[in-house]
Design a protein around this motif. Structure first.
Motif, mmCIF file in Angstrom:
data_model
loop_
_atom_site.group_PDB
_atom_site.id
_atom_site.type_symbol
_atom_site.label_atom_id
_atom_site.label_comp_id
_atom_site.label_asym_id
_atom_site.label_seq_id
_atom_site.Cartn_x
_atom_site.Cartn_y
_atom_site.Cartn_z
ATOM 1 N N VAL A 57 0.880 -1.169 0.000
ATOM 2 C CA VAL A 57 0.000 0.000 0.000
ATOM 3 C C VAL A 57 0.914 1.214 0.000
ATOM 4 C CG1 VAL A 57 -1.793 1.281 1.241
ATOM 5 C CG2 VAL A 57 -1.760 -1.228 1.339
ATOM 6 N N GLN A 58 0.687 2.115 -0.955
ATOM 7 C CA GLN A 58 1.495 3.326 -1.005
ATOM 8 C C GLN A 58 0.616 4.491 -1.432
ATOM 9 O OE1 GLN A 58 3.500 2.033 -5.252
ATOM 10 N NE2 GLN A 58 4.833 2.491 -3.597
ATOM 11 N N ASN A 59 1.069 5.693 -1.095
ATOM 12 C CA ASN A 59 0.260 6.848 -1.480
ATOM 13 C C ASN A 59 0.376 7.067 -2.980
ATOM 14 O OD1 ASN A 59 2.881 7.969 -1.551
ATOM 15 N ND2 ASN A 59 2.082 9.970 -1.008
ATOM 16 N N ILE A 60 -0.552 7.814 -3.536
ATOM 17 C CA ILE A 60 -0.654 7.972 -4.986
ATOM 18 C C ILE A 60 0.558 8.701 -5.554
ATOM 19 C CG2 ILE A 60 -2.026 10.092 -4.947
ATOM 20 C CD1 ILE A 60 -2.523 7.107 -7.322
ATOM 21 N N GLU A 61 1.089 9.667 -4.841
ATOM 22 C CA GLU A 61 2.254 10.413 -5.332
ATOM 23 C C GLU A 61 3.460 9.488 -5.487
ATOM 24 O OE1 GLU A 61 5.162 14.091 -3.953
ATOM 25 O OE2 GLU A 61 3.316 13.723 -2.859
ATOM 26 N N THR A 62 3.682 8.632 -4.516
ATOM 27 C CA THR A 62 4.787 7.678 -4.591
ATOM 28 C C THR A 62 4.579 6.722 -5.759
ATOM 29 O OG1 THR A 62 5.121 7.813 -2.199
ATOM 30 C CG2 THR A 62 6.025 5.885 -3.304
ATOM 31 N N TYR A 63 3.359 6.247 -5.938
ATOM 32 C CA TYR A 63 3.050 5.346 -7.042
ATOM 33 C C TYR A 63 3.291 6.028 -8.386
ATOM 34 C CZ TYR A 63 0.419 2.462 -10.282
ATOM 35 O OH TYR A 63 0.061 1.707 -11.356
ATOM 36 N N GLU A 64 2.792 7.255 -8.540
ATOM 37 C CA GLU A 64 2.975 7.975 -9.801
ATOM 38 C C GLU A 64 4.455 8.216 -10.094
ATOM 39 O OE1 GLU A 64 0.477 11.389 -9.118
ATOM 40 O OE2 GLU A 64 -1.261 10.400 -10.019
ATOM 41 N N ASN A 65 5.227 8.582 -9.070
ATOM 42 C CA ASN A 65 6.664 8.793 -9.261
ATOM 43 C C ASN A 65 7.365 7.499 -9.669
ATOM 44 O OD1 ASN A 65 6.599 11.540 -8.743
ATOM 45 N ND2 ASN A 65 6.984 11.272 -6.558
ATOM 46 N N LEU A 66 6.946 6.397 -9.099
ATOM 47 C CA LEU A 66 7.511 5.106 -9.469
ATOM 48 C C LEU A 66 7.208 4.789 -10.930
ATOM 49 C CD1 LEU A 66 8.919 2.438 -8.704
ATOM 50 C CD2 LEU A 66 6.694 1.609 -7.954
ATOM 51 N N GLN A 67 5.980 5.041 -11.357
ATOM 52 C CA GLN A 67 5.604 4.795 -12.749
ATOM 53 C C GLN A 67 6.401 5.678 -13.705
ATOM 54 O OE1 GLN A 67 3.559 2.230 -13.768
ATOM 55 N NE2 GLN A 67 3.814 1.759 -11.617
ATOM 56 N N LYS A 68 6.587 6.947 -13.348
ATOM 57 C CA LYS A 68 7.386 7.851 -14.178
ATOM 58 C C LYS A 68 8.825 7.358 -14.279
ATOM 59 C CE LYS A 68 4.710 11.975 -13.053
ATOM 60 N NZ LYS A 68 4.719 13.246 -12.303
ATOM 61 N N SER A 69 9.376 6.906 -13.164
ATOM 62 C CA SER A 69 10.749 6.399 -13.163
ATOM 63 C C SER A 69 10.881 5.168 -14.041
ATOM 64 C CB SER A 69 11.196 6.056 -11.734
ATOM 65 O OG SER A 69 11.223 7.206 -10.932
ATOM 66 N N LEU A 70 9.921 4.260 -13.953
ATOM 67 C CA LEU A 70 9.952 3.059 -14.784
ATOM 68 C C LEU A 70 9.850 3.413 -16.272
ATOM 69 C CD1 LEU A 70 7.724 0.621 -12.710
ATOM 70 C CD2 LEU A 70 10.186 0.474 -13.085
ATOM 71 N N ASN A 71 8.978 4.365 -16.602
ATOM 72 C CA ASN A 71 8.855 4.788 -17.994
ATOM 73 C C ASN A 71 10.152 5.412 -18.504
ATOM 74 O OD1 ASN A 71 6.229 3.882 -18.369
ATOM 75 N ND2 ASN A 71 5.336 5.790 -17.647
ATOM 76 N N MET A 72 10.811 6.193 -17.668
ATOM 77 C CA MET A 72 12.086 6.797 -18.056
ATOM 78 C C MET A 72 13.146 5.720 -18.286
ATOM 79 S SD MET A 72 13.712 9.563 -18.760
ATOM 80 C CE MET A 72 12.833 10.924 -18.054
ATOM 81 N N LEU A 73 13.192 4.739 -17.410
ATOM 82 C CA LEU A 73 14.150 3.646 -17.581
ATOM 83 C C LEU A 73 13.877 2.866 -18.866
ATOM 84 C CD1 LEU A 73 14.468 2.318 -13.931
ATOM 85 C CD2 LEU A 73 16.227 3.476 -15.271
#
Length: 90
Positions: free
Chosen positions: A43-59
């Motif tokens: 369970v994580q807050n939405i901001e952390t989740y969105e940042n993780l998704q952005k990081s994965l897309n960048m990678l």
């Protein structure tokens, strides 16, 4: 991660859902939910989740770029601008 605070059994999630949501939003830390002693969900807050998704897309873009370079699948900057101009003005 603080195992004593960030790992909770599923029964805790069932009884303290509002508390968990409040905690992840305040601390920005991910909570791991266990079932029968095994990690099963996070369970994580939405901001952390969105940042993780952005990081994965960048990678993914970096890996794709590396593959293009290795396969000589590149064009010069001048050629790219010529192609763009042609698409825009033709």
């Amino acid at each position: 991660m603080l195992l004593s605070e960030d790992v909770k059994p599923i029964r805790y999630l069932k009884t303290k859902t509002a508390d968990i949501i409040k905690t992840v939003n305040e601390t920005k830390r991910t909570i791991i939910i266990t079932q029968n002693g095994e990690a099963k969900a996070v369970v994580q807050n939405i901001e952390t989740y969105e940042n993780l998704q952005k990081s994965l897309n960048m990678l993914k873009m970096i890996v794709q770029s590396q593959n293009d370079l290795e396969n000589d699948n590149c064009i010069s900057q001048d050629e790219m601008f010529k192609r763009l101009e042609k698409k825009l003005f033709d």
